[in-house]
Design a protein around this motif. Structure first.
Motif, PDB file in Angstrom:
ATOM      1  N   SER A   1      15.483  -5.391  -6.923  1.00  0.00           N
ATOM      2  CA  SER A   1      14.414  -5.792  -7.187  1.00  0.00           C
ATOM      3  C   SER A   1      12.898  -5.860  -6.710  1.00  0.00           C
ATOM      4  O   SER A   1      11.654  -5.727  -6.594  1.00  0.00           O
ATOM      5  N   LYS A   2      13.379  -5.182  -4.894  1.00  0.00           N
ATOM      6  CA  LYS A   2      12.658  -4.333  -4.190  1.00  0.00           C
ATOM      7  C   LYS A   2      12.448  -3.268  -4.607  1.00  0.00           C
ATOM      8  O   LYS A   2      11.764  -2.613  -4.262  1.00  0.00           O
ATOM      9  N   LEU A   3      13.224  -2.256  -5.422  1.00  0.00           N
ATOM     10  CA  LEU A   3      13.582  -0.701  -5.146  1.00  0.00           C
ATOM     11  C   LEU A   3      12.674  -0.266  -6.020  1.00  0.00           C
ATOM     12  O   LEU A   3      11.513   0.663  -6.167  1.00  0.00           O
ATOM     13  N   PRO A   4      12.655  -0.844  -7.122  1.00  0.00           N
ATOM     14  CA  PRO A   4      11.122  -0.375  -8.068  1.00  0.00           C
ATOM     15  C   PRO A   4       9.222  -0.337  -7.682  1.00  0.00           C
ATOM     16  O   PRO A   4       8.756   0.270  -7.973  1.00  0.00           O
ATOM     17  N   GLN A   5       9.698  -1.623  -7.248  1.00  0.00           N
ATOM     18  CA  GLN A   5       7.980  -1.610  -6.711  1.00  0.00           C
ATOM     19  C   GLN A   5       7.930  -0.626  -4.797  1.00  0.00           C
ATOM     20  O   GLN A   5       6.709  -0.319  -4.582  1.00  0.00           O
ATOM     21  N   ILE A   6       8.714  -0.358  -4.578  1.00  0.00           N
ATOM     22  CA  ILE A   6       8.835   0.212  -3.093  1.00  0.00           C
ATOM     23  C   ILE A   6       8.620   1.769  -4.023  1.00  0.00           C
ATOM     24  O   ILE A   6       7.977   2.610  -3.462  1.00  0.00           O
ATOM     25  N   ARG A   7       9.763   2.330  -4.673  1.00  0.00           N
ATOM     26  CA  ARG A   7       9.565   3.394  -5.312  1.00  0.00           C
ATOM     27  C   ARG A   7       8.589   3.362  -6.367  1.00  0.00           C
ATOM     28  O   ARG A   7       6.925   5.275  -6.152  1.00  0.00           O
ATOM     29  N   GLN A   8       7.474   2.814  -6.917  1.00  0.00           N
ATOM     30  CA  GLN A   8       6.130   3.067  -7.708  1.00  0.00           C
ATOM     31  C   GLN A   8       5.260   2.721  -6.764  1.00  0.00           C
ATOM     32  O   GLN A   8       4.608   3.624  -6.289  1.00  0.00           O
ATOM     33  N   ASN A   9       5.366   2.103  -5.111  1.00  0.00           N
ATOM     34  CA  ASN A   9       4.338   1.718  -4.208  1.00  0.00           C
ATOM     35  C   ASN A   9       4.425   3.556  -3.742  1.00  0.00           C
ATOM     36  O   ASN A   9       3.387   3.852  -3.408  1.00  0.00           O
ATOM     37  N   HIS A  10       5.377   4.350  -3.265  1.00  0.00           N
ATOM     38  CA  HIS A  10       5.402   5.362  -2.911  1.00  0.00           C
ATOM     39  C   HIS A  10       5.191   6.680  -3.952  1.00  0.00           C
ATOM     40  O   HIS A  10       4.467   7.466  -3.324  1.00  0.00           O
ATOM     41  N   ARG A  11       5.343   6.835  -5.602  1.00  0.00           N
ATOM     42  CA  ARG A  11       4.959   7.454  -5.608  1.00  0.00           C
ATOM     43  C   ARG A  11       3.485   7.382  -6.354  1.00  0.00           C
ATOM     44  O   ARG A  11       2.426   8.548  -6.140  1.00  0.00           O
ATOM     45  N   ALA A  12       2.670   6.123  -6.069  1.00  0.00           N
ATOM     46  CA  ALA A  12       0.858   6.199  -6.493  1.00  0.00           C
ATOM     47  C   ALA A  12       0.326   6.570  -5.383  1.00  0.00           C
ATOM     48  O   ALA A  12      -0.643   6.437  -5.282  1.00  0.00           O
ATOM     49  N   HIS A  13       1.145   6.456  -4.090  1.00  0.00           N
ATOM     50  CA  HIS A  13       0.675   5.952  -2.392  1.00  0.00           C
ATOM     51  C   HIS A  13      -0.216   5.214  -2.771  1.00  0.00           C
ATOM     52  O   HIS A  13      -1.736   4.860  -2.296  1.00  0.00           O
ATOM     53  N   SER A  14       0.201   4.396  -2.720  1.00  0.00           N
ATOM     54  CA  SER A  14      -1.211   2.760  -3.304  1.00  0.00           C
ATOM     55  C   SER A  14      -0.303   1.990  -3.301  1.00  0.00           C
ATOM     56  O   SER A  14       0.382   1.543  -4.717  1.00  0.00           O
ATOM     57  N   THR A  15      -0.844   0.624  -3.396  1.00  0.00           N
ATOM     58  CA  THR A  15      -0.122  -0.952  -3.913  1.00  0.00           C
ATOM     59  C   THR A  15      -0.789  -1.782  -4.462  1.00  0.00           C
ATOM     60  O   THR A  15      -0.558  -2.448  -4.666  1.00  0.00           O
ATOM     61  N   GLY A  16      -1.761  -0.899  -4.922  1.00  0.00           N
ATOM     62  CA  GLY A  16      -2.661  -2.088  -6.240  1.00  0.00           C
ATOM     63  C   GLY A  16      -3.014  -3.407  -5.517  1.00  0.00           C
ATOM     64  O   GLY A  16      -3.380  -3.376  -5.104  1.00  0.00           O
ATOM     65  N   GLN A  17      -1.987  -3.929  -6.786  1.00  0.00           N
ATOM     66  CA  GLN A  17      -2.836  -5.140  -7.063  1.00  0.00           C
ATOM     67  C   GLN A  17      -2.254  -6.245  -6.075  1.00  0.00           C
ATOM     68  O   GLN A  17      -1.699  -7.288  -6.164  1.00  0.00           O
ATOM     69  N   LEU A  18      -0.970  -5.791  -5.400  1.00  0.00           N
ATOM     70  CA  LEU A  18       0.378  -6.524  -4.397  1.00  0.00           C
ATOM     71  C   LEU A  18      -0.167  -7.072  -3.255  1.00  0.00           C
ATOM     72  O   LEU A  18      -1.526  -6.263  -2.790  1.00  0.00           O
ATOM     73  N   SER A  19      -0.281  -8.564  -2.774  1.00  0.00           N
ATOM     74  CA  SER A  19      -0.686  -8.985  -1.986  1.00  0.00           C
ATOM     75  C   SER A  19      -0.196  -8.961  -0.529  1.00  0.00           C
ATOM     76  O   SER A  19       0.903  -9.191  -0.324  1.00  0.00           O
ATOM     77  N   ALA A  20      -0.805  -8.712   0.332  1.00  0.00           N
ATOM     78  CA  ALA A  20      -0.258  -8.600   1.769  1.00  0.00           C
ATOM     79  C   ALA A  20       0.124  -9.755   2.160  1.00  0.00           C
ATOM     80  O   ALA A  20       1.051  -9.935   2.350  1.00  0.00           O
ATOM     81  N   PHE A  21      -0.552 -10.840   1.779  1.00  0.00           N
ATOM     82  CA  PHE A  21      -0.117 -12.384   1.960  1.00  0.00           C
ATOM     83  C   PHE A  21       0.937 -12.856   1.910  1.00  0.00           C
ATOM     84  O   PHE A  21       1.705 -13.045   2.538  1.00  0.00           O
ATOM     85  N   ALA A  22       1.309 -12.009   0.392  1.00  0.00           N
ATOM     86  CA  ALA A  22       2.522 -12.755  -0.088  1.00  0.00           C
ATOM     87  C   ALA A  22       3.676 -11.412   0.595  1.00  0.00           C
ATOM     88  O   ALA A  22       4.701 -12.540   0.997  1.00  0.00           O
ATOM     89  N   VAL A  23       3.764 -11.219   1.057  1.00  0.00           N
ATOM     90  CA  VAL A  23       4.439 -10.416   1.639  1.00  0.00           C
ATOM     91  C   VAL A  23       4.517 -10.387   3.005  1.00  0.00           C
ATOM     92  O   VAL A  23       6.223 -10.435   3.437  1.00  0.00           O
ATOM     93  N   ILE A  24       3.501 -10.828   4.209  1.00  0.00           N
ATOM     94  CA  ILE A  24       3.963 -10.986   5.282  1.00  0.00           C
ATOM     95  C   ILE A  24       4.013 -12.565   5.559  1.00  0.00           C
ATOM     96  O   ILE A  24       4.796 -12.613   5.874  1.00  0.00           O
ATOM     97  N   SER A  25       3.824 -12.865   4.487  1.00  0.00           N
ATOM     98  CA  SER A  25       5.033 -14.165   4.206  1.00  0.00           C
ATOM     99  C   SER A  25       6.162 -14.735   3.778  1.00  0.00           C
ATOM    100  O   SER A  25       6.960 -15.449   4.635  1.00  0.00           O
ATOM    101  N   GLN A  26       6.727 -13.809   3.660  1.00  0.00           N
ATOM    102  CA  GLN A  26       8.380 -13.654   2.670  1.00  0.00           C
ATOM    103  C   GLN A  26       8.814 -12.653   4.010  1.00  0.00           C
ATOM    104  O   GLN A  26      10.005 -13.451   4.372  1.00  0.00           O
ATOM    105  N   ILE A  27       8.045 -11.895   4.673  1.00  0.00           N
ATOM    106  CA  ILE A  27       8.914 -11.512   5.819  1.00  0.00           C
ATOM    107  C   ILE A  27       9.169 -12.437   6.923  1.00  0.00           C
ATOM    108  O   ILE A  27      10.341 -12.673   7.549  1.00  0.00           O
ATOM    109  N   GLY A  28       8.156 -13.237   7.025  1.00  0.00           N
ATOM    110  CA  GLY A  28       7.860 -14.005   7.639  1.00  0.00           C
ATOM    111  C   GLY A  28       8.952 -15.603   8.051  1.00  0.00           C
ATOM    112  O   GLY A  28      10.382 -16.164   8.184  1.00  0.00           O
ATOM    113  N   GLY A  29       9.099 -16.083   6.596  1.00  0.00           N
ATOM    114  CA  GLY A  29      10.059 -16.716   5.508  1.00  0.00           C
ATOM    115  C   GLY A  29      11.708 -16.093   6.061  1.00  0.00           C
ATOM    116  O   GLY A  29      12.400 -17.377   6.264  1.00  0.00           O
ATOM    117  N   CYS A  30      11.932 -15.344   5.608  1.00  0.00           N
ATOM    118  CA  CYS A  30      13.212 -14.622   5.606  1.00  0.00           C
ATOM    119  C   CYS A  30      13.524 -14.497   7.292  1.00  0.00           C
ATOM    120  O   CYS A  30      14.699 -15.448   7.325  1.00  0.00           O
TER     121      CYS A  30
END
Length: 299
Positions: A176-205
């Motif tokens: 579930s994470k590899l396609p997003q990681i691969r897409q970010n790497h190839r595009a050199h951009s995170t697009g509309q990915l929310s920083a709040f969601a990513v940081i919250s998931q790190i703290g939640g885990c």
């Protein structure tokens, strides 16, 4: 001080007992015995768990707002969100069917609902090639049918099958994470990915690893959170690396996973133009009589 804590209103006491139990409420709240390590850890775990549940109820809201405001899901992987939604839903069903405390898995309920909405928005704004020919209404109906079928399956399947599905959430977390990681790497951009969601998931885990070890002790669930933590950290690093960078020009990079079509090669056009210049005085006789035309070849 204990005279105050022992005379708290009944509704405060009932709430505290319902969260940490009679024994730990009496030890931590009424007697203020902070040397009771067992009750202290349990109370901390309950507090963290409830905080995660509350945070999970709004974790993906910024992501939803980003998509709706931009009217685009650029940079978000449909495959990643489908697999992540499956992982959340399976963990929710497994925890509920095993009678785990709601504070140890409640955020999965809210995250599943939010992820379903985000998936529908991706299908609406940036549909895959297999669905691009269909109308927006048809795509939405197909996606809702798939959600309904899988939800009913999680309710009616036996516990042994749900346990096998829970084991499957480990590779699901990776895929579930590899396609997003691969897409970010190839595009050199995170697009509309929310920083709040990513940081919250790190703290939640991180918090879930503690609460699961304290209250549940299920190694499968703990392994899933540990793996999700590692992958979310990678996404967090990408957010930091590509912050403020725009996606590569589509004509140069092309859409991910799609081969660039060959552009038609037009033959070069000739730039030689022959201009005929008439004599300056048509009425005068030419100094050299003859039929030769006055002309100049201009390149």
């Amino acid at each position: 001080m204990t005279s105050i804590t022992r005379s708290l209103p009944w509704f405060v006491k009932d709430l505290g007992v319902s969260i940490v139990g009679e024994k730990c409420y009496a030890s931590i709240v009424e007697n203020l015995d902070f040397s009771d390590v067992e009750c202290l850890k349990y109370s901390l775990s309950k507090g963290l768990g409830l905080g995660i549940v509350v945070g999970g109820s709004i974790m993906k809201v910024p992501q939803l707002l980003l998509i709706v405001s931009a009217r685009s899901a650029r940079g978000l992987s449909l495959t990643a969100y489908v697999l992540e939604t499956l992982s959340y839903a399976i963990t929710l069903a497994y925890s509920y069917r095993n009678g785990f405390p709601f504070s140890t898995y409640g955020e999965n309920f809210f995250l599943t609902i939010q992820n379903v909405i985000i998936t529908l928005l991706i299908v609406h704004y940036n549909p895959p090639h297999s669905l691009a020919a269909r109308s927006s209404t048809q795509r939405t109906i197909l996606a809702l049918q798939a959600v309904l079928v899988f939800g009913v399956a999680l309710v009616v399947l036996p516990p042994s099958t749900i346990a096998a599905f829970q084991l499957a959430t480990l590779p699901l977390s990776v895929f579930s994470k590899l396609p997003q990681i691969r897409q970010n790497h190839r595009a050199h951009s995170t697009g509309q990915l929310s920083a709040f969601a990513v940081i919250s998931q790190i703290g939640g885990c991180l918090a879930r690893l503690f609460t699961t070890a304290t209250e549940v002790g299920d190694p499968i669930v703990s392994a899933g959170f540990a793996l999700a933590l590692a992958l979310n950290v990678i996404l967090g690093v990408q957010m930091w690396m590509y912050w403020g960078k725009q996606e590569k020009d589509e004509l140069e990079a092309g859409p991910i996973g799609v081969t660039d079509e060959k552009k038609p090669q037009w033959p070069p056009t000739s730039h030689k133009v022959e201009v005929v210049i008439p004599p300056s005085s048509p009425g005068r006789a030419s100094p050299r009589p003859g039929n030769r035309r006055w002309s100049r070849k201009v390149d």
